[in-house]
Design a protein around this motif. Structure first.
Motif, PDB file in Angstrom:
ATOM      1  N   GLN A  32      26.053  26.189 -15.105  1.00  0.00           N
ATOM      2  CA  GLN A  32      24.896  25.467 -15.612  1.00  0.00           C
ATOM      3  C   GLN A  32      24.477  24.354 -14.651  1.00  0.00           C
ATOM      4  OE1 GLN A  32      25.779  24.071 -19.565  1.00  0.00           O
ATOM      5  NE2 GLN A  32      25.921  26.124 -20.434  1.00  0.00           N
ATOM      6  N   GLN A  33      25.472  23.704 -14.050  1.00  0.00           N
ATOM      7  CA  GLN A  33      25.182  22.639 -13.096  1.00  0.00           C
ATOM      8  C   GLN A  33      24.396  23.181 -11.912  1.00  0.00           C
ATOM      9  OE1 GLN A  33      25.845  19.474 -13.494  1.00  0.00           O
ATOM     10  NE2 GLN A  33      27.804  19.100 -14.496  1.00  0.00           N
ATOM     11  N   LEU A  34      24.704  24.390 -11.491  1.00  0.00           N
ATOM     12  CA  LEU A  34      24.038  24.976 -10.333  1.00  0.00           C
ATOM     13  C   LEU A  34      22.628  25.481 -10.653  1.00  0.00           C
ATOM     14  CD1 LEU A  34      26.867  26.969  -8.496  1.00  0.00           C
ATOM     15  CD2 LEU A  34      25.636  24.960  -7.673  1.00  0.00           C
ATOM     16  N   CYS A  35      22.199  25.318 -11.889  1.00  0.00           N
ATOM     17  CA  CYS A  35      20.870  25.820 -12.285  1.00  0.00           C
ATOM     18  C   CYS A  35      19.962  24.735 -12.848  1.00  0.00           C
ATOM     19  CB  CYS A  35      21.022  26.934 -13.318  1.00  0.00           C
ATOM     20  SG  CYS A  35      21.799  28.437 -12.697  1.00  0.00           S
ATOM     21  N   ARG A  36      20.439  23.528 -13.005  1.00  0.00           N
ATOM     22  CA  ARG A  36      19.596  22.504 -13.628  1.00  0.00           C
ATOM     23  C   ARG A  36      18.484  22.044 -12.693  1.00  0.00           C
ATOM     24  NH1 ARG A  36      23.560  17.201 -13.963  1.00  0.00           N
ATOM     25  NH2 ARG A  36      24.567  17.443 -11.933  1.00  0.00           N
ATOM     26  N   SER A  37      17.427  21.531 -13.292  1.00  0.00           N
ATOM     27  CA  SER A  37      16.233  21.189 -12.523  1.00  0.00           C
ATOM     28  C   SER A  37      16.207  19.708 -12.156  1.00  0.00           C
ATOM     29  CB  SER A  37      14.979  21.536 -13.328  1.00  0.00           C
ATOM     30  OG  SER A  37      14.922  20.755 -14.513  1.00  0.00           O
ATOM     31  N   GLY A  38      15.429  19.401 -11.132  1.00  0.00           N
ATOM     32  CA  GLY A  38      15.277  18.025 -10.686  1.00  0.00           C
ATOM     33  C   GLY A  38      14.206  17.925  -9.625  1.00  0.00           C
ATOM     34  N   SER A  39      13.981  16.720  -9.132  1.00  0.00           N
ATOM     35  CA  SER A  39      12.991  16.504  -8.081  1.00  0.00           C
ATOM     36  C   SER A  39      13.465  15.377  -7.174  1.00  0.00           C
ATOM     37  CB  SER A  39      11.626  16.159  -8.691  1.00  0.00           C
ATOM     38  OG  SER A  39      10.623  16.188  -7.702  1.00  0.00           O
ATOM     39  N   ILE A  40      13.116  15.465  -5.889  1.00  0.00           N
ATOM     40  CA  ILE A  40      13.562  14.499  -4.891  1.00  0.00           C
ATOM     41  C   ILE A  40      12.370  13.727  -4.337  1.00  0.00           C
ATOM     42  CG2 ILE A  40      13.470  16.300  -3.102  1.00  0.00           C
ATOM     43  CD1 ILE A  40      15.987  13.391  -3.104  1.00  0.00           C
ATOM     44  N   PHE A  41      12.555  12.430  -4.156  1.00  0.00           N
ATOM     45  CA  PHE A  41      11.538  11.567  -3.542  1.00  0.00           C
ATOM     46  C   PHE A  41      12.166  10.858  -2.350  1.00  0.00           C
ATOM     47  CE2 PHE A  41      10.556  11.875  -8.033  1.00  0.00           C
ATOM     48  CZ  PHE A  41       9.190  12.115  -8.061  1.00  0.00           C
ATOM     49  N   PHE A  42      11.561  10.993  -1.194  1.00  0.00           N
ATOM     50  CA  PHE A  42      11.977  10.236  -0.013  1.00  0.00           C
ATOM     51  C   PHE A  42      10.995   9.087   0.158  1.00  0.00           C
ATOM     52  CE2 PHE A  42      13.671  14.473   0.782  1.00  0.00           C
ATOM     53  CZ  PHE A  42      14.972  14.182   1.147  1.00  0.00           C
TER      54      PHE A  42
ATOM     55  N   HIS B  11       0.850  -1.181   0.000  1.00  0.00           N
ATOM     56  CA  HIS B  11       0.000   0.000   0.000  1.00  0.00           C
ATOM     57  C   HIS B  11       0.892   1.239   0.000  1.00  0.00           C
ATOM     58  CE1 HIS B  11      -3.463  -2.597   1.010  1.00  0.00           C
ATOM     59  NE2 HIS B  11      -2.581  -3.241   1.769  1.00  0.00           N
ATOM     60  N   TYR B  12       0.517   2.254  -0.803  1.00  0.00           N
ATOM     61  CA  TYR B  12       1.319   3.457  -0.932  1.00  0.00           C
ATOM     62  C   TYR B  12       0.522   4.688  -0.529  1.00  0.00           C
ATOM     63  CZ  TYR B  12       4.074   0.372  -3.967  1.00  0.00           C
ATOM     64  OH  TYR B  12       4.802  -0.670  -4.464  1.00  0.00           O
ATOM     65  N   VAL B  13       1.211   5.653   0.029  1.00  0.00           N
ATOM     66  CA  VAL B  13       0.596   6.938   0.332  1.00  0.00           C
ATOM     67  C   VAL B  13       1.650   8.028   0.175  1.00  0.00           C
ATOM     68  CG1 VAL B  13       1.059   6.732   2.819  1.00  0.00           C
ATOM     69  CG2 VAL B  13      -0.748   8.269   2.007  1.00  0.00           C
ATOM     70  N   PHE B  14       1.263   9.136  -0.461  1.00  0.00           N
ATOM     71  CA  PHE B  14       2.158  10.272  -0.671  1.00  0.00           C
ATOM     72  C   PHE B  14       1.731  11.427   0.228  1.00  0.00           C
ATOM     73  CE2 PHE B  14       4.742   9.151  -4.353  1.00  0.00           C
ATOM     74  CZ  PHE B  14       4.018   8.131  -4.949  1.00  0.00           C
ATOM     75  N   ASN B  15       2.698  12.288   0.561  1.00  0.00           N
ATOM     76  CA  ASN B  15       2.322  13.539   1.214  1.00  0.00           C
ATOM     77  C   ASN B  15       1.769  14.484   0.147  1.00  0.00           C
ATOM     78  OD1 ASN B  15       4.718  14.252  -0.096  1.00  0.00           O
ATOM     79  ND2 ASN B  15       5.330  15.655   1.524  1.00  0.00           N
ATOM     80  N   GLU B  16       1.337  15.663   0.553  1.00  0.00           N
ATOM     81  CA  GLU B  16       0.663  16.572  -0.364  1.00  0.00           C
ATOM     82  C   GLU B  16       1.538  16.991  -1.537  1.00  0.00           C
ATOM     83  OE1 GLU B  16      -2.484  17.688  -0.531  1.00  0.00           O
ATOM     84  OE2 GLU B  16      -2.987  16.287   1.058  1.00  0.00           O
ATOM     85  N   THR B  17       2.843  17.169  -1.302  1.00  0.00           N
ATOM     86  CA  THR B  17       3.732  17.620  -2.376  1.00  0.00           C
ATOM     87  C   THR B  17       4.271  16.471  -3.213  1.00  0.00           C
ATOM     88  OG1 THR B  17       5.718  17.522  -0.974  1.00  0.00           O
ATOM     89  CG2 THR B  17       4.450  19.589  -0.967  1.00  0.00           C
ATOM     90  N   GLY B  18       4.089  15.238  -2.755  1.00  0.00           N
ATOM     91  CA  GLY B  18       4.583  14.086  -3.494  1.00  0.00           C
ATOM     92  C   GLY B  18       6.043  13.775  -3.243  1.00  0.00           C
ATOM     93  N   ASN B  19       6.715  14.535  -2.401  1.00  0.00           N
ATOM     94  CA  ASN B  19       8.141  14.315  -2.145  1.00  0.00           C
ATOM     95  C   ASN B  19       8.398  13.169  -1.180  1.00  0.00           C
ATOM     96  OD1 ASN B  19       8.000  17.655  -2.467  1.00  0.00           O
ATOM     97  ND2 ASN B  19       9.635  16.647  -3.593  1.00  0.00           N
ATOM     98  N   ILE B  20       7.386  12.788  -0.400  1.00  0.00           N
ATOM     99  CA  ILE B  20       7.549  11.710   0.575  1.00  0.00           C
ATOM    100  C   ILE B  20       6.516  10.633   0.294  1.00  0.00           C
ATOM    101  CG2 ILE B  20       7.502  11.070   3.011  1.00  0.00           C
ATOM    102  CD1 ILE B  20       8.287  13.911   3.699  1.00  0.00           C
ATOM    103  N   MET B  21       6.996   9.411   0.112  1.00  0.00           N
ATOM    104  CA  MET B  21       6.117   8.287  -0.141  1.00  0.00           C
ATOM    105  C   MET B  21       6.348   7.226   0.936  1.00  0.00           C
ATOM    106  SD  MET B  21       5.914   5.682  -3.411  1.00  0.00           S
ATOM    107  CE  MET B  21       7.295   4.670  -2.874  1.00  0.00           C
ATOM    108  N   LEU B  22       5.257   6.743   1.520  1.00  0.00           N
ATOM    109  CA  LEU B  22       5.327   5.661   2.490  1.00  0.00           C
ATOM    110  C   LEU B  22       4.745   4.405   1.862  1.00  0.00           C
ATOM    111  CD1 LEU B  22       4.238   7.414   5.814  1.00  0.00           C
ATOM    112  CD2 LEU B  22       6.529   7.131   4.857  1.00  0.00           C
ATOM    113  N   CYS B  23       5.417   3.301   2.081  1.00  0.00           N
ATOM    114  CA  CYS B  23       5.011   2.025   1.512  1.00  0.00           C
ATOM    115  C   CYS B  23       4.988   0.987   2.623  1.00  0.00           C
ATOM    116  CB  CYS B  23       5.991   1.611   0.406  1.00  0.00           C
ATOM    117  SG  CYS B  23       5.836  -0.105  -0.119  1.00  0.00           S
ATOM    118  N   ALA B  24       3.910   0.193   2.691  1.00  0.00           N
ATOM    119  CA  ALA B  24       3.813  -0.832   3.728  1.00  0.00           C
ATOM    120  C   ALA B  24       2.963  -1.993   3.236  1.00  0.00           C
ATOM    121  CB  ALA B  24       3.205  -0.242   5.007  1.00  0.00           C
TER     122      ALA B  24
END
Length: 280
Positions: free
Chosen positions: A165-175, A27-40
């Protein structure tokens, strides 16, 4: 994930058709921003005790400290505060924090023919290597908007060096916090993706909509997909998270000392965003 092995002294007369490894329903659940996912697993949910909860709380505390550190630090290239969607700022914090062990680096291509929520869900399922039962992930569009805004800030700068350029590139983090049959594990996935689609072969058809961020932001009710399979390059870093003991105690206390520890830790993270070493 775990599998059960059974052994018998006598060999069966016929080959067994059942697989040796059987996946467990999760079972999965995300926080509101989607950056944190819990799985059990179902069994884990039933025996979800306080000690195991605290292991997942560490993720939220670190994410809060990291967000504060990033957004309160000025990017020397743009002269404006860093964004949580800045790939290099987040990567530097993960590396310098001493709490993460990099376990894998993957460079690949994501392919899809959809738009809007369908495209966003497919991408995150591909990156997180999981299948979600929900029809859509409500946080997907905001994540794409954040990465698009970060990339736009990079485009505003002219004649940047490779390091800038490296200091400006985009990305996203998932915990990710997982509790599988009572065994907890926490990890992080850092994603960087090139929004402009690439050709896989000379026969690929061009389209008016090539940008991933723009495609993902479309309303599927108003923009029907053209069923053109597009391809985007991505880079994915996976980290194992080792939660700090002092943060666990600070969360339990939530008193004056915990606030001092949080502020001190946040300042330490901020110092690691632009270290004096090469970026990658």
């Amino acid at each position: 994930m775990f599998s059960t092995w059974f052994s018998k002294q006598d060999k069966p007369s016929k080959p067994q058709s059942q697989p040796i490894y059987t996946p467990i329903t999760k079972h999965y659940v995300f926080n509101e921003t989607g950056n944190i996912m819990l799985c059990a697993t179902a069994d884990s949910i039933q025996s979800f005790d306080t000690d195991l909860k605290s292991a997942f709380v560490d993720i939220s505390v670190f994410f809060a400290a990291m967000t504060k550190a990033v957004t309160s630090t000025t990017n020397p290239v743009t002269g404006k505060p860093f964004s949580i969607f800045n790939y290099q700022a987040v990567k530097n914090i993960l590396v310098e924090s001493g709490l993460f062990i990099e376990t894998n680096v993957e460079e690949g291509t994501f392919s899809h023919d959809g738009v809007g929520n369908t495209l966003g869900k497919a991408l995150f399922q591909h990156v997180l290597n999981r299948e979600f039962s929900e029809k859509q992930l409500p946080f997907a569009k905001s994540m794409f908007n954040g990465m698009q805004y970060q990339r736009a800030k990079m485009a505003e700068q002219s004649e940047m060096t490779e390091a800038q350029q490296q200091l400006c590139r985009s990305g996203s983090i998932f915990f990710i916090g997982e509790l599988l049959m009572g065994v907890p594990q926490t990890s992080a996935i850092l994603l960087s993706i090139e929004p402009q689609s690439i050709a896989q072969s000379t026969g690929d058809t061009e389209s008016d909509w090539q940008d991933l961020f723009s495609l993902a932001g479309l309303d599927e009710d108003k923009h029907q997909p053209k069923h053109i399979v597009r391809h985007w390059k991505f880079k994915k870093r996976t980290y194992l998270f080792v939660p700090p003991q002092f943060i666990s105690h600070a969360v339990a206390g939530l008193g004056e000392q915990s606030n001092i520890d949080f502020e001190e830790y946040s300042r330490k993270l901020a110092q690691s965003i632009t270290p004096n070493h090469s970026v990658s």
